[in-house]
Design an enzyme around this catalytic site. Structure first.
Site, PDB file in Angstrom:
ATOM      1  N   ASP A  28    -107.644 -39.061  32.474  1.00 43.53           N
ATOM      2  CA  ASP A  28    -108.797 -38.142  32.623  1.00 43.53           C
ATOM      3  C   ASP A  28    -109.888 -38.868  33.415  1.00 43.53           C
ATOM      4  OD1 ASP A  28    -110.119 -35.471  31.304  1.00 43.53           O
ATOM      5  OD2 ASP A  28    -111.582 -37.062  31.614  1.00 43.53           O
ATOM      6  N   GLU A  30    -113.288 -39.606  35.544  1.00 40.33           N
ATOM      7  CA  GLU A  30    -114.687 -39.175  35.656  1.00 40.33           C
ATOM      8  C   GLU A  30    -115.169 -39.568  37.044  1.00 40.33           C
ATOM      9  OE1 GLU A  30    -115.897 -37.249  33.384  1.00 40.33           O
ATOM     10  OE2 GLU A  30    -114.229 -37.640  32.013  1.00 40.33           O
ATOM     11  N   ALA A  31    -116.097 -38.759  37.569  1.00 41.12           N
ATOM     12  CA  ALA A  31    -116.515 -38.942  38.957  1.00 41.12           C
ATOM     13  C   ALA A  31    -118.006 -38.678  39.109  1.00 41.12           C
ATOM     14  CB  ALA A  31    -115.728 -37.983  39.849  1.00 41.12           C
ATOM     15  N   ASP A 138    -107.599 -33.774  38.307  1.00 40.96           N
ATOM     16  CA  ASP A 138    -107.628 -35.246  38.330  1.00 40.96           C
ATOM     17  C   ASP A 138    -106.693 -35.832  39.395  1.00 40.96           C
ATOM     18  OD1 ASP A 138    -109.094 -36.063  35.447  1.00 40.96           O
ATOM     19  OD2 ASP A 138    -108.102 -34.130  35.467  1.00 40.96           O
ATOM     20  N   HIS A 195    -116.626 -35.875  28.139  1.00 40.06           N
ATOM     21  CA  HIS A 195    -116.832 -36.361  29.514  1.00 40.06           C
ATOM     22  C   HIS A 195    -116.881 -37.886  29.618  1.00 40.06           C
ATOM     23  CE1 HIS A 195    -117.343 -32.219  30.607  1.00 40.06           C
ATOM     24  NE2 HIS A 195    -118.396 -32.100  29.816  1.00 40.06           N
ATOM     25  N   ASP A 200    -111.971 -38.445  26.432  1.00 45.30           N
ATOM     26  CA  ASP A 200    -111.277 -37.224  26.866  1.00 45.30           C
ATOM     27  C   ASP A 200    -109.760 -37.457  26.840  1.00 45.30           C
ATOM     28  OD1 ASP A 200    -113.637 -35.828  27.251  1.00 45.30           O
ATOM     29  OD2 ASP A 200    -113.601 -35.915  29.443  1.00 45.30           O
TER      30      ASP A 200
HETATM   31  P1  AMP Z   1    -114.339 -33.806  32.728  1.00 43.35           P
HETATM   32  O1  AMP Z   1    -112.960 -34.375  32.782  1.00 43.35           O
HETATM   33  O2  AMP Z   1    -114.444 -32.432  32.220  1.00 43.35           O
HETATM   34  O3  AMP Z   1    -115.160 -34.762  31.935  1.00 43.35           O
HETATM   35  O4  AMP Z   1    -114.911 -33.768  34.175  1.00 43.35           O
HETATM   36  C1  AMP Z   1    -114.532 -34.648  35.195  1.00 43.35           C
HETATM   37  C2  AMP Z   1    -115.631 -34.747  36.205  1.00 43.35           C
HETATM   38  O5  AMP Z   1    -115.975 -33.427  36.680  1.00 43.35           O
HETATM   39  C3  AMP Z   1    -116.928 -35.320  35.688  1.00 43.35           C
HETATM   40  O6  AMP Z   1    -116.933 -36.734  35.706  1.00 43.35           O
HETATM   41  C4  AMP Z   1    -117.901 -34.744  36.691  1.00 43.35           C
HETATM   42  O7  AMP Z   1    -117.854 -35.443  37.916  1.00 43.35           O
HETATM   43  C5  AMP Z   1    -117.363 -33.353  36.926  1.00 43.35           C
HETATM   44  N1  AMP Z   1    -117.975 -32.388  35.994  1.00 43.35           N
HETATM   45  C6  AMP Z   1    -117.539 -32.014  34.777  1.00 43.35           C
HETATM   46  N2  AMP Z   1    -118.355 -31.119  34.218  1.00 43.35           N
HETATM   47  C7  AMP Z   1    -119.357 -30.919  35.095  1.00 43.35           C
HETATM   48  C8  AMP Z   1    -120.529 -30.112  35.117  1.00 43.35           C
HETATM   49  N3  AMP Z   1    -120.843 -29.314  34.099  1.00 43.35           N
HETATM   50  N4  AMP Z   1    -121.341 -30.160  36.202  1.00 43.35           N
HETATM   51  C9  AMP Z   1    -121.052 -30.960  37.266  1.00 43.35           C
HETATM   52  N5  AMP Z   1    -119.957 -31.752  37.308  1.00 43.35           N
HETATM   53  C10 AMP Z   1    -119.114 -31.731  36.252  1.00 43.35           C
HETATM   54 MG    MG Z   2    -113.315 -36.157  31.401  1.00 46.31          MG
END
Ligand code: AMP
Ligand code: MG
Length: 223
Positions: A28, A30-31, A138, A195, A200
């Site tokens: 998973d 993160e970015a 991802d 996140h 995650d």
């Molecule tokens: P997640 O795996 O859901 O934690 O999301 C992966 C990546 O998507 C995060 O590190 C963010 O770069 C981007 N991301 C997730 N949710 C949001 C959000 N609500 N607004 C903007 N970017 C998001």
């Molecule tokens: Mg994540």
């Protein structure tokens, strides 16, 4: 390591006569992120957990923070969303070094268990372990684009994965936008911080274990 739930009853490597993966590697990423919707994501956290589907236990974990090149300064929004701090990415490595470190970890944990990813062993092209993610983002988008941007050759083993969200939706005939909502629909609680890539990944592993117990089949979804 985290003991996810009760043991599984499935015969190792088989279910209803069909070949199943013995292990799953949950990833998973993160970015970097911003409040505006259109932007390029650079990887800042690369975690992976090795889940034994038969015992339901996580046996190994990998985590590496990555220093973004294009936009090295994290936004407050990004830190608040992911919990990842500026000093953690400053102390991180480049994406190419991260992939080398991951490759080393991967080879060690696979060799110790005689595991093969799909299409990596001519004698066992199906493999007995596969990557799994929540959605195709991802490995289908974020990693591919970041590798292209950095002119890094993406290892071919990242080309095949299991999108757990699509299996979840088909199996339970239910739609959930995010992982914690899906967990909650299954009566499971998200542990840790949403996140945070490693949390995650652990929680997605927990969900996979429950889905497997409920009878879901995990197959490569993007071939
Ligand atoms: P997640 O795996 O859901 O934690 O999301 C992966 C990546 O998507 C995060 O590190 C963010 O770069 C981007 N991301 C997730 N949710 C949001 C959000 N609500 N607004 C903007 N970017 C998001
Ligand atoms: Mg994540």
């Amino acid at each position: 390591m985290l003991n996810l739930t009760r043991p599984l009853n499935a015969v190792a490597g088989q279910r209803n006569g069909a070949r199943i993966f013995k292990y799953i590697i949950v990833i998973d990423l993160e970015a970097t992120c911003y409040t505006r919707t259109v932007h390029e994501h650079e990887i800042i956290e690369f975690p992976a957990v090795l889940l034994n589907l038969v015992t339901g236990k996580i046996e190994a974990e990998f985590r590496q923070y990555v220093t973004p090149l294009m936009n090295p300064q994290l936004t407050r929004f990004c830190t608040e969303l992911t919990g990842i701090r500026q000093e953690q990415v400053n102390a991180g490595v480049s994406l190419s070094n991260c992939l080398l470190l991951f490759d080393k970890w991967l080879k060690t944990v696979l060799a110790a268990r005689n595991l093969f990813l799909p299409r990596t062993n001519p004698n066992d092209p199906t493999g007995n372990v596969a990557f799994a993610t929540w959605t195709n983002w991802d490995l289908g988008e974020c990693l591919s684009k970041d590798c292209a941007r950095n002119q890094i050759r993406k290892p071919a083993y990242f080309d095949l994965w299991i999108d757990v969200k699509s299996i979840y939706m088909n199996f339970y005939k239910r739609c959930s936008d995010n992982l914690s909502e899906a967990l909650s629909n299954m009566g499971l609680i998200f542990e840790g911080r949403e996140h945070c890539g490693l949390d995650d990944s652990r929680n997605l592993a927990k969900m996979i274990v429950r889905m497997f117990q409920d009878g879901a089949r995990f197959e490569i979804t993007n071939q």
